[in-house]
Write an enzyme that holds these catalytic residues in place. Sequence first.
Site, mmCIF file in Angstrom:
data_model
loop_
_atom_site.group_PDB
_atom_site.id
_atom_site.type_symbol
_atom_site.label_atom_id
_atom_site.label_comp_id
_atom_site.label_asym_id
_atom_site.label_seq_id
_atom_site.Cartn_x
_atom_site.Cartn_y
_atom_site.Cartn_z
ATOM 1 N N SER A 69 37.059 97.895 8.713
ATOM 2 C CA SER A 69 36.118 97.165 9.555
ATOM 3 C C SER A 69 35.944 95.734 9.050
ATOM 4 O O SER A 69 35.428 95.519 7.943
ATOM 5 C CB SER A 69 34.763 97.898 9.536
ATOM 6 O OG SER A 69 33.757 97.053 10.006
ATOM 7 N N ILE B 270 34.147 94.939 -0.858
ATOM 8 C CA ILE B 270 33.183 94.583 -1.917
ATOM 9 C C ILE B 270 33.516 93.237 -2.556
ATOM 10 O O ILE B 270 32.646 92.534 -3.062
ATOM 11 C CB ILE B 270 33.072 95.713 -2.964
ATOM 12 C CG1 ILE B 270 31.845 95.503 -3.842
ATOM 13 C CG2 ILE B 270 34.314 95.798 -3.839
ATOM 14 C CD1 ILE B 270 31.143 96.752 -4.237
ATOM 15 N N ALA C 7 39.816 92.561 -12.731
ATOM 16 C CA ALA C 7 40.405 92.737 -14.065
ATOM 17 C C ALA C 7 40.999 94.131 -14.147
ATOM 18 O O ALA C 7 40.387 95.099 -13.688
ATOM 19 C CB ALA C 7 39.339 92.557 -15.135
ATOM 20 N N LYS D 297 46.395 89.353 -18.909
ATOM 21 C CA LYS D 297 45.240 89.860 -19.661
ATOM 22 C C LYS D 297 45.754 90.668 -20.848
ATOM 23 O O LYS D 297 46.481 91.650 -20.659
ATOM 24 C CB LYS D 297 44.380 90.745 -18.740
ATOM 25 C CG LYS D 297 43.245 91.440 -19.458
ATOM 26 C CD LYS D 297 42.380 92.262 -18.516
ATOM 27 C CE LYS D 297 41.394 93.105 -19.303
ATOM 28 N NZ LYS D 297 40.613 94.005 -18.453
ATOM 29 N N LEU E 38 35.568 103.390 -4.831
ATOM 30 C CA LEU E 38 34.115 103.453 -4.993
ATOM 31 C C LEU E 38 33.501 104.637 -4.246
ATOM 32 O O LEU E 38 32.418 105.098 -4.601
ATOM 33 C CB LEU E 38 33.491 102.131 -4.530
ATOM 34 C CG LEU E 38 33.874 100.914 -5.398
ATOM 35 C CD1 LEU E 38 33.396 99.615 -4.745
ATOM 36 C CD2 LEU E 38 33.301 101.042 -6.808
ATOM 37 N N THR F 224 38.044 99.836 -15.377
ATOM 38 C CA THR F 224 38.738 101.104 -15.177
ATOM 39 C C THR F 224 38.821 101.558 -13.718
ATOM 40 O O THR F 224 39.552 102.499 -13.411
ATOM 41 C CB THR F 224 38.035 102.222 -15.979
ATOM 42 O OG1 THR F 224 36.637 102.182 -15.683
ATOM 43 C CG2 THR F 224 38.251 102.036 -17.464
HETATM 44 C C1 LIG Z 1 30.212 94.396 -9.717
HETATM 45 C C2 LIG Z 1 31.525 95.079 -9.732
HETATM 46 C C3 LIG Z 1 32.563 94.587 -10.523
HETATM 47 C C4 LIG Z 1 33.783 95.259 -10.567
HETATM 48 N N1 LIG Z 1 34.785 94.820 -11.400
HETATM 49 C C5 LIG Z 1 35.921 95.554 -11.542
HETATM 50 C C6 LIG Z 1 36.960 95.148 -12.404
HETATM 51 O O1 LIG Z 1 36.912 94.099 -13.025
HETATM 52 N N2 LIG Z 1 38.041 95.948 -12.504
HETATM 53 C C7 LIG Z 1 38.167 97.119 -11.808
HETATM 54 O O2 LIG Z 1 39.157 97.837 -11.977
HETATM 55 N N3 LIG Z 1 37.223 97.473 -10.903
HETATM 56 C C8 LIG Z 1 36.115 96.736 -10.775
HETATM 57 N N4 LIG Z 1 35.168 97.107 -9.871
HETATM 58 C C9 LIG Z 1 35.455 98.199 -8.948
HETATM 59 C C10 LIG Z 1 36.352 97.667 -7.838
HETATM 60 O O3 LIG Z 1 35.712 96.585 -7.195
HETATM 61 C C11 LIG Z 1 36.682 98.742 -6.821
HETATM 62 O O4 LIG Z 1 37.167 99.878 -7.483
HETATM 63 C C12 LIG Z 1 37.737 98.287 -5.860
HETATM 64 O O5 LIG Z 1 37.430 97.037 -5.314
HETATM 65 C C13 LIG Z 1 37.931 99.289 -4.753
HETATM 66 O O6 LIG Z 1 36.889 99.211 -3.834
HETATM 67 P P1 LIG Z 1 36.996 100.117 -2.543
HETATM 68 O O7 LIG Z 1 38.280 99.811 -1.863
HETATM 69 O O8 LIG Z 1 36.743 101.514 -2.953
HETATM 70 O O9 LIG Z 1 35.748 99.643 -1.670
HETATM 71 P P2 LIG Z 1 35.548 98.349 -0.732
HETATM 72 O O10 LIG Z 1 36.244 97.155 -1.237
HETATM 73 O O11 LIG Z 1 34.069 98.249 -0.522
HETATM 74 O O12 LIG Z 1 36.232 98.756 0.627
HETATM 75 C C14 LIG Z 1 35.616 99.646 1.536
HETATM 76 C C15 LIG Z 1 36.343 99.595 2.855
HETATM 77 O O13 LIG Z 1 35.806 100.568 3.717
HETATM 78 C C16 LIG Z 1 35.559 99.978 4.971
HETATM 79 N N5 LIG Z 1 34.498 100.687 5.667
HETATM 80 C C17 LIG Z 1 33.313 101.096 5.179
HETATM 81 N N6 LIG Z 1 32.592 101.688 6.146
HETATM 82 C C18 LIG Z 1 33.354 101.679 7.264
HETATM 83 C C19 LIG Z 1 33.168 102.113 8.606
HETATM 84 N N7 LIG Z 1 32.020 102.679 9.015
HETATM 85 N N8 LIG Z 1 34.172 101.912 9.496
HETATM 86 C C20 LIG Z 1 35.339 101.324 9.115
HETATM 87 N N9 LIG Z 1 35.562 100.884 7.872
HETATM 88 C C21 LIG Z 1 34.576 101.056 6.957
HETATM 89 C C22 LIG Z 1 35.205 98.535 4.646
HETATM 90 O O14 LIG Z 1 35.337 97.662 5.745
HETATM 91 C C23 LIG Z 1 36.229 98.247 3.568
HETATM 92 O O15 LIG Z 1 37.464 97.904 4.152
HETATM 93 C C24 LIG Z 1 33.964 96.432 -9.787
HETATM 94 C C25 LIG Z 1 32.942 96.886 -8.956
HETATM 95 C C26 LIG Z 1 31.717 96.227 -8.941
HETATM 96 C C27 LIG Z 1 30.633 96.765 -8.064
#
Ligand SMILES: Cc1cc2nc3c(=O)[nH]c(=O)nc-3n(C[C@H](O)[C@H](O)[C@H](O)COP(=O)(O)OP(=O)(O)OC[C@H]3O[C@@H](n4cnc5c(N)ncnc54)[C@H](O)[C@@H]3O)c2cc1C
Length: 506
Positions: A40, A46, A51, A79, A334, A345
């Site tokens: 979406s 996020i 890193a 890194k 996440l 990690t």
């Molecule tokens: C503060 C912070 C710092 C971080 N730093 C690190 C780091 O240095 N190293 C590391 O390995 N990890 C780090 N992480 C973790 C890392 O950011 C995540 O593991 C990684 O970005 C994966 O995120 P994601 O794809 O699970 O979620 P997101 O990036 O949030 O993606 C979620 C997806 O789901 C979609 N979505 C949600 N709801 C709907 C819906 N209803 N309909 C359609 N689509 C939807 C969104 O549009 C998006 O495309 C950090 C996290 C945080 C919070």
Amino acid sequence: MDSQAARSITIVGGGTAGWMCAAALAHFVGENTRITLVESDAIGTIGVGEATIPQIRMFNQTLGIDETDFIRATGATFKLGIEFAGWLRPGHSYLHAFGDVGRDIGLGGFRHFWSRAHRLGLARPLGDYSVNDLAARAGKMHDGAPLTNRNVPAVPHAFHFDAGLYAAYLRRYAQKHGVVRQEGTIVSVARDGQSGDVTTLTLSDGRVVAGDLFIDCSGLRALLIQDTLGVGFDDWSHLLPANSAVAVPSERTAPLTPYTRATAHAVGWQWRIPLQHRTGNGRVYCSAFISDDEAAAGLLANLDGAPLADPRVIRFATGRTRQAWSHNVIAMGLASGFLEPLESTSIHLIQSMIARIMAFGPTCRPAPAVRATFNRQFADEMERIRDFIVLHYWANEREEPFWQACRSMALPDSLAEKIELFRSAGHLFRDQSDLFSEVGWLQVLVGQGIVPATSHALAEAVSESDLAAWLDTLHTLYAREVAAWPTHADYIARHCAAPSPQGLVA
Ligand SMILES: Cc1cc2nc3c(=O)[nH]c(=O)nc-3n(C[C@H](O)[C@H](O)[C@H](O)COP(=O)(O)OP(=O)(O)OC[C@H]3O[C@@H](n4cnc5c(N)ncnc54)[C@H](O)[C@@H]3O)c2cc1C
């Protein structure tokens, strides 16, 4: 249809997790599986997570991704480890560097010899016996030329990269390999009346997306695994107290450090992640101890370059989903839980979950033992990493109330035992599910002020003069090797410079 193999896989979410998963599935099973990814634009991603740890190289290599191309496309830097500044006490600093520290002698781990020498006042700081640590502090990068001496250990590296650019890079890869992208917001999820399996997703414009197997990469929303299936969440906030972060990019500054910096502050810590085109910064904190505004002000006051945007607050809960795989849904990224960014990690956990899916084969009707084993492996892996991160918080000598509270937390038995083993005589044993090796634990234990009380018999057998001479030789050898390397910035400029910021394609 085959009663086991998933012929149609639908991934929910297009962040780092979604596109890593889509790219890998396209590579491994794309020939005979229909892979759809729904993301979406209205919700977005996020936008942090930049890193990594060295295992990311394996992921890219498996997909046949050229490292230089990847570095250029994502504005990546190298890194060599993470610096922990102020974690033990203000003014103190150590590195958790990748790669070996020192050398074992026969059956005797280096830690035994170092800790005896340390007690005798004959040893340099532990990091002085790590090539990665020495190189990181000197701002150097190994240029790939053969090492001058066979006694110098390998120099593993990971990357800092732009999260948005990495997801875009993998999206191009995945779409080229047949993944179908559907942009839209999911507004409802239908389940089979009998099995309870998820059957279809409905988007806000009425489109319906089906699948045999669904991978929930919806981020902290955990749309399928929690909202739809409600499997429950193990909250670890009593162990990992941070629940918020405020992030801001800033202008790139010199020197271009080949390591992540994690600096402790009164109620948490601040990250600094250098990229080719900017620096990523963020403060991690517990909202019970400080307001968002105060955290943002502290962040802005501690940047080493001008901010490039307004600070953005992110709220999270530390813990993990009770089941990563339930019905025909597997949670990843996440959506499966979050520890905290401290040891970088989370992206590795995505990679590890993909490897687990491939180890079992993407199936939608597994035998109960398959799903149970899958879930246990996930839980064990998360718990070992949790213990490692908790150690950084617990073993501190800082004065502030936040750090005092961390010091008084009740440790998980698994961690308490690990600390006691090490403290007694330097014993460290790696569990099968432990991501971090003995050397990783060693650096953090020592860095956080925990040293063995007694020496191992093998170390006692070496004379003091031999011990001192040997440690000196090791350090001199490693330092001489590193001195010959180019600086990190020069190495990048020569081999893998990204185009100007305008040329980076999201
Ligand atoms: C503060 C912070 C710092 C971080 N730093 C690190 C780091 O240095 N190293 C590391 O390995 N990890 C780090 N992480 C973790 C890392 O950011 C995540 O593991 C990684 O970005 C994966 O995120 P994601 O794809 O699970 O979620 P997101 O990036 O949030 O993606 C979620 C997806 O789901 C979609 N979505 C949600 N709801 C709907 C819906 N209803 N309909 C359609 N689509 C939807 C969104 O549009 C998006 O495309 C950090 C996290 C945080 C919070």
